[in-house]
Scaffold this active site. Sequence first.
Site, PDB file in Angstrom:
ATOM      1  N   HIS A  82       0.823  -1.217   0.000  1.00  0.00           N
ATOM      2  CA  HIS A  82       0.000   0.000   0.000  1.00  0.00           C
ATOM      3  C   HIS A  82       0.856   1.265   0.000  1.00  0.00           C
ATOM      4  O   HIS A  82       0.367   2.347  -0.328  1.00  0.00           O
ATOM      5  CB  HIS A  82      -0.988  -0.011   1.187  1.00  0.00           C
ATOM      6  N   ASP A 112       0.111  -7.487   1.828  1.00  0.00           N
ATOM      7  CA  ASP A 112       0.528  -6.082   1.945  1.00  0.00           C
ATOM      8  C   ASP A 112       2.054  -5.947   1.938  1.00  0.00           C
ATOM      9  O   ASP A 112       2.624  -5.176   2.711  1.00  0.00           O
ATOM     10  CB  ASP A 112      -0.049  -5.438   3.205  1.00  0.00           C
ATOM     11  N   GLY A 187       3.457   6.530   7.901  1.00  0.00           N
ATOM     12  CA  GLY A 187       4.858   6.744   7.532  1.00  0.00           C
ATOM     13  C   GLY A 187       5.748   5.635   8.048  1.00  0.00           C
ATOM     14  O   GLY A 187       6.817   5.368   7.495  1.00  0.00           O
ATOM     15  N   SER A 189       4.735   2.622   7.909  1.00  0.00           N
ATOM     16  CA  SER A 189       4.363   1.485   7.065  1.00  0.00           C
ATOM     17  C   SER A 189       5.545   1.055   6.202  1.00  0.00           C
ATOM     18  O   SER A 189       6.166   1.867   5.519  1.00  0.00           O
ATOM     19  CB  SER A 189       3.190   1.867   6.162  1.00  0.00           C
TER      20      SER A 189
END
Length: 339
Positions: A82, A112, A187, A189
């Site tokens: 993502h 993900d 951020g 992530s």
Amino acid sequence: MLDFTSDVAGDAPSSRTTAAAPADDGALLDAYSNAVIDVTDRVGPAVVRVETGPKVPNGRERGGLGSGIVISPDGLVLTNSHVVGSSKEIRLRDVAGHVGDARVLGVDPDTDLALLRANGVRDLPYAALGNSKSLRRGQLVIAIGNPLGFESTVTAGVVSALGRSIRSVSGRTIEDVIQTDAALNPGNSGGPLVSSNAEVIGINTAIINGAQGICFAVASNTAQFVLSEIIRHGYVRRAYIGVAGQTAPVPRRHAVVAGVENKMGALLMQVEPDGPAAKAGLLPGDVVIRLDGVEINGVDDLIRVLDRDRIGRRLVMDVLRLGRLRAFDIDPIERKPQR
């Protein structure tokens, strides 16, 4: 602690052993601090900021920010799918401020995760992937990333729980997720969750808005599997039978007549024409209760069973049709990769 034992005589010295002095809290705190500092010094240089979108922002296309971790000296970088999205322009910024372009080797929205390759660089600082199966609840973990644009931020916490499941952006359930209370923000992530041995044991992926100290990371063993699949095939191979469905209850009277224990099953809502399920004779309204000998208690179970090991194999699917148990032979094919 109260002591109810009596001394021998009034002025006689006690024969009891004097209790040990309590440990120095400062020394314990220093040990904790030193562990975090050591991990940060060893892994921090391998954490990069992932920037997507055009170098010069414009009104039509906006960029995004996230984190990533370099896992090999030739520039392989793990991050979240993502974070990458569908962006064609990706840049990596290291702790020294050096910026370089990167390209996407593969993405897997179902977990993900995404794998990038830094262009034209070699001999980069990198971190090793650890074995997430060796984790224990309460174990110290450190998250490193760029939350809200603040570079190289370090937070520490513990493993709150193991084996969690969360929903990915594709709708599929991500299994074996690590829950931690190490503070994460937008951020973070794609950044690493690191053990006290300086091994990456998770890729930070999600927070729960409004919750305090509930954050999630995709386990490193899952990341290792996705990494190997992308390197070999460019995507993660999974089986496909051409159906859309939802989790539905199995009426008790149907379960008793059919001789099954399922309380829930996967109700087929749509069957793709000429797909493996249609060729096998499955119809909308059928309720899948078993596939290849594995009990199916919902759509997530059905998706989980359709892994790469069942591609091209003839499987037996047990379904309830109008309350009666029926068995069908089905031949799953390889699912087309997402672009």
